[in-house]
Design a protein around this motif. Structure first.
Motif, short mmCIF file in Angstrom:
data_model
loop_
_atom_site.label_atom_id
_atom_site.label_comp_id
_atom_site.label_asym_id
_atom_site.label_seq_id
_atom_site.Cartn_x
_atom_site.Cartn_y
_atom_site.Cartn_z
N SER A 176 0.83 -1.21 0.00
CA SER A 176 0.00 0.00 0.00
C SER A 176 0.87 1.25 0.00
O SER A 176 0.59 2.20 -0.74
N ALA A 177 1.91 1.25 0.80
CA ALA A 177 2.80 2.41 0.88
C ALA A 177 3.46 2.69 -0.47
O ALA A 177 3.58 3.85 -0.88
N GLN A 178 3.87 1.64 -1.15
CA GLN A 178 4.49 1.82 -2.46
C GLN A 178 3.50 2.45 -3.45
O GLN A 178 3.89 3.28 -4.27
N ILE A 179 2.25 2.06 -3.34
CA ILE A 179 1.22 2.62 -4.22
C ILE A 179 0.96 4.08 -3.84
O ILE A 179 0.87 4.95 -4.70
N PHE A 180 0.84 4.35 -2.54
CA PHE A 180 0.58 5.72 -2.09
C PHE A 180 1.66 6.69 -2.57
O PHE A 180 1.38 7.83 -2.90
N THR A 181 2.91 6.24 -2.59
CA THR A 181 4.00 7.14 -3.01
C THR A 181 3.90 7.52 -4.48
O THR A 181 4.48 8.52 -4.89
N LYS A 182 3.18 6.74 -5.26
CA LYS A 182 3.01 7.01 -6.69
C LYS A 182 1.71 7.76 -7.00
O LYS A 182 1.43 8.07 -8.14
N MET A 183 0.93 8.05 -5.97
CA MET A 183 -0.36 8.71 -6.16
C MET A 183 -0.26 10.21 -5.87
O MET A 183 0.66 10.66 -5.21
N ASP A 184 -1.26 10.93 -6.35
CA ASP A 184 -1.42 12.32 -5.98
C ASP A 184 -1.57 12.38 -4.46
O ASP A 184 -2.37 11.61 -3.89
N PRO A 185 -0.82 13.23 -3.78
CA PRO A 185 -0.86 13.25 -2.31
C PRO A 185 -2.26 13.48 -1.72
O PRO A 185 -2.60 12.90 -0.69
N LYS A 186 -3.07 14.30 -2.37
CA LYS A 186 -4.42 14.56 -1.85
C LYS A 186 -5.29 13.31 -1.93
O LYS A 186 -6.04 13.01 -1.01
N LYS A 187 -5.19 12.59 -3.05
CA LYS A 187 -5.97 11.35 -3.19
C LYS A 187 -5.49 10.31 -2.20
O LYS A 187 -6.29 9.60 -1.59
N ALA A 188 -4.18 10.21 -2.05
CA ALA A 188 -3.62 9.25 -1.10
C ALA A 188 -4.08 9.57 0.32
O ALA A 188 -4.46 8.67 1.07
N ALA A 189 -4.10 10.85 0.68
CA ALA A 189 -4.52 11.25 2.02
C ALA A 189 -5.98 10.88 2.28
O ALA A 189 -6.32 10.38 3.36
N LYS A 190 -6.83 11.08 1.30
CA LYS A 190 -8.25 10.73 1.46
C LYS A 190 -8.42 9.22 1.64
O LYS A 190 -9.23 8.77 2.44
N LEU A 191 -7.66 8.45 0.88
CA LEU A 191 -7.74 6.99 1.02
C LEU A 191 -7.20 6.53 2.37
O LEU A 191 -7.77 5.63 2.99
N ILE A 192 -6.15 7.16 2.84
CA ILE A 192 -5.61 6.81 4.16
C ILE A 192 -6.62 7.11 5.25
O ILE A 192 -6.78 6.33 6.19
N GLU A 193 -7.35 8.21 5.11
CA GLU A 193 -8.40 8.53 6.07
C GLU A 193 -9.48 7.45 6.09
O GLU A 193 -9.95 7.04 7.15
N LEU A 194 -9.86 6.98 4.90
CA LEU A 194 -10.85 5.89 4.83
C LEU A 194 -10.31 4.62 5.46
O LEU A 194 -11.02 3.92 6.19
N LEU A 195 -9.07 4.30 5.17
CA LEU A 195 -8.46 3.09 5.72
C LEU A 195 -8.38 3.16 7.25
O LEU A 195 -8.55 2.15 7.93
N LYS A 196 -8.13 4.35 7.77
CA LYS A 196 -8.05 4.51 9.21
C LYS A 196 -9.37 4.16 9.89
O LYS A 196 -9.39 3.60 10.97
N LYS A 197 -10.48 4.49 9.23
CA LYS A 197 -11.80 4.18 9.77
C LYS A 197 -12.07 2.67 9.75
O LYS A 197 -12.80 2.17 10.56
#
Length: 82
Positions: free
Chosen positions: A57-78
């Motif tokens: 997941s981290a490897q994918i997040f580093t290749k994503m737009d930071p704003k999109k990655a942040a929103k997905l991380i927020e969802l994952l946290k829930k």
């Protein structure tokens, strides 16, 4: 009784489907996975990322737009369900 059998069968099908999707993303390069995940509905993307290892997941997040990655991380946290 038939309802419970149908419910169990549907859950087994969903598990197989999720396993196959996860296996596909495990084989993808992080940049390719990030490109496709970025275009998905956030809930579906979060479900896929939830099934991957933290490293993947981290490897994918580093290749994503930071704003999109942040929103997905927020969802994952829930956590699920997404």
């Amino acid at each position: 009784m038939a309802f419970l059998v149908n419910q169990k069968t549907l859950q087994e099908i969903k598990t197989l489907k999720d396993d196959k999707i996860t296996a596909t993303y495990l084989k993808m390069k992080p940049a390719a996975a990030a490109a496709t995940i970025s275009e998905m509905k956030q809930e579906i993307a979060a479900e896929i990322l939830f099934n991957l290892t933290p490293k993947q997941s981290a490897q994918i997040f580093t290749k994503m737009d930071p704003k999109k990655a942040a929103k997905l991380i927020e969802l994952l946290k829930k956590g699920p369900p997404f």
